[in-house]
Every structure is written in structure tokens, then in C-alpha cells.
Enzyme design. Structure first.
Site, mmCIF file in Angstrom:
data_model
loop_
_atom_site.group_PDB
_atom_site.id
_atom_site.type_symbol
_atom_site.label_atom_id
_atom_site.label_comp_id
_atom_site.label_asym_id
_atom_site.label_seq_id
_atom_site.Cartn_x
_atom_site.Cartn_y
_atom_site.Cartn_z
ATOM 1 N N ALA A 66 40.475 38.483 42.817
ATOM 2 C CA ALA A 66 39.166 38.986 42.409
ATOM 3 C C ALA A 66 39.314 40.432 41.947
ATOM 4 C CB ALA A 66 38.185 38.895 43.570
ATOM 5 N N GLY A 112 41.116 35.014 45.083
ATOM 6 C CA GLY A 112 40.142 34.211 44.366
ATOM 7 C C GLY A 112 40.766 33.263 43.365
ATOM 8 N N GLU A 115 41.829 30.335 45.344
ATOM 9 C CA GLU A 115 40.594 29.659 45.759
ATOM 10 C C GLU A 115 40.001 28.842 44.618
ATOM 11 O OE1 GLU A 115 38.611 32.297 49.248
ATOM 12 O OE2 GLU A 115 38.991 33.374 47.380
ATOM 13 N N GLU A 135 44.085 38.485 51.440
ATOM 14 C CA GLU A 135 42.899 39.296 51.732
ATOM 15 C C GLU A 135 43.010 40.129 52.997
ATOM 16 O OE1 GLU A 135 41.304 36.063 48.984
ATOM 17 O OE2 GLU A 135 42.851 36.263 50.532
#
Length: 260
Positions: A66, A112, A115, A135
Site C-alpha cells: 500500500a 496490500g 492481499e 506490516e
């Protein structure tokens, strides 16, 4: 529709969605997530599109995570809203599409990015792919479904280790873990995706959508996936695809599914 952060190419029932932010290693920012939602929504409504492939531009990354600069100063409430909106708009949305979505992971798929790949219906990878959920090294946890989908795919123990150590794994280990289905060279990655897509497109799109719903319901709290399977199986008998499929079988010919 024109997009700033993604590219879409359509070819004979296959749509390829390419996340196109190579200078940012295709990191997911708010605008890109919104564009991806719009693209998936449009493709889901297009009766001519039978399979969607998602990949990243360039040779370095599928999606390297992200865009941290967008939320580094968020409050707890803003962080929760970010995760909820992202899950609803993109990650859960992709998982629940009736059109099959294949992630073609080229290079880094981190945070992300992984994900997003895990939200797709299945994954293939280039041999230079690197995957992980780093993360906790930033003092946060995966917020786009990573703590839920990774254990489903690789098992609780391996997911705990990968998330707690913030480690990356290569394509070979990802295949051994069940995180990806196939590994090939970067040059052959999209060709493999097209080959798999062509196999899918020979079958009933209506039945495939029903199978996706039944499989997904196995992982929903309070939902009996077996009941969903029974209902979807029964509903199949009322479709034109079922009539065509069974007739073609009895007539010893290949079916021409109408998609209804």
C-alpha cells in the site's frame, strides 16, 4: 472509461487488468483502489468477459504494498475506516465476483499486493516473485484481509510465522505452501494465464459463478457451505447452460454455452 493508474486489455473473452504505477512499484493508493473497483465492476457486468487476469506493470512488482504516505498520520478511527472501506471496495469485492479472477504475480507482492493476490480466485507466479506481509515491521498488521486469507491458503502455523517474522518467500516456497498454483518464467507468465483462462472459458460461466459462491461460503461464519452447494446445484438444473451441457454430452459434441 479512461484510467490513470491501471490499464485494461480485452481479447476473446479475457480481460487483463494491469496496475500501472511502475515508479511506485505499483503500490496501492486510494485512487488505484477506486479505479480497480470500477474496472472490476464494469468487467463483471460485461457478458463478453469470461475471465479476468490481474498483474502489475514492469518486471519488478505485481504490487509492492500500500502507499504508506497516504495513511502514516491516521488516527485509530481513520485506520479502521481505511481497512473497512478497502476490504468492501476491492478485496472482498474481487473474492465475490462471479467472473473468475487470476492473479499473475510478477515480482514483489507485499502487504496490500499479496492481499489483492489472495483475494483473487487463484494465483500463478513468475519465478522471480517475492511474497510477504511485512506490516508488523511498521507497527501495524495486515488490514485488507491478510490475517484471514493467508491462514486459509497456507495453514495457521505458516501464516503466523510469515506475519510475525515479516518475512518474504520466493515463488517456489509459495507453490509448496499452496499460496500459488503454478510457477513459470516471467516471460511466460501471461501466456500461462491465457492458457488457464482458455480452459476456464470452455466451461459454463453460470456454473463457475455458482461454484465460486459455494466455495466461498465454506469460509463464512454462520454459513453452511454444503447448504449453498445443494441450493446452487439445484438452481443449475433451471439454466440454459445445463440444458446445453447435458444435450451436448448426450449428442457427443462440444457444448456451446449461452451463459444463461
Amino acid at each position: 472509461m479512461s484510467y490513470e493508474n491501471i490499464l485494461i486489455k480485452k481479447k476473446e473473452g479475457l480481460a487483463t487488468v494491469t496496475i500501472n504505477r511502475p515508479k511506485k512499484l505499483n503500490a496501492l493508493n486510494k485512487a488505484t483502489i477506486e479505479e480497480l473497483h470500477t474496472a472490476f465492476e464494469t468487467l463483471e457486468d460485461d457478458a463478453n468477459i469470461k475471465v479476468i487476469v490481474v498483474t502489475g506493470s514492469g518486471e519488478k512488482a505485481f504490487v509492492a504494498g500500500a502507499d504508506i504516505s497516504e495513511f502514516a498520520n491516521f488516527s485509530p478511527e481513520e485506520g479502521a475506516r481505511l481497512a473497512r472501506k478497502g476490504q468492501e471496495m476491492l478485496f472482498d469485492y474481487v473474492e465475490n465476483l462471479s467472473t473468475p479472477v487470476i492473479a499473475a504475480v510478477n515480482g514483489f507482492a507485499l502487504g496490500g499486493g499479496l492481499e489483492l493476490a489472495m483475494a483473487c480466485h487463484f494465483r500463478i507466479a513468475s519465478d522471480n516473485a517475492k511474497m510477504g506481509l511485512p506490516e508488523v515491521s511498521l507497527g501495524v498488521i495486515p488490514g485488507y484481509g491478510g490475517t484471514q486469507r493467508l491462514p486459509q491458503l497456507v495453514g495457521k502455523g505458516r501464516a503466523m510465522e510469515l506475519i510475525m517474522t515479516a518475512s518474504m518467500i520466493g515463488a517456489s516456497d509459495a507453490k509448496d505452501y499452496g499460496l500459488v498454483n503454478h510457477v513459470t518464467s516471467q516471460e511466460e507468465l501471461l501466456g500461462l494465464a491465457e492458457k488457464l483462462a482458455s480452459k476456464i472459458m470452455k466451461n459454463s460461466s453460470v456454473a463457475i459463478g455458482a461454484a465460486i459462491r459455494a466455495i466461498n461460503d465454506n469460509y463464512r461464519d454462520g454459513v453452511n457451505g454444503y447448504d449453498t452447494e445443494i441450493a446452487e446445484f439445484g438452481d443449475s438444473f433451471g439454466t440454459e447452460d445445463f440444458k446445453e451441457g447435458t444435450t451436448a454430452f448426450l449428442e457427443k459434441r462440444k457444448p456451446n454455452f449461452p451463459g444463461a
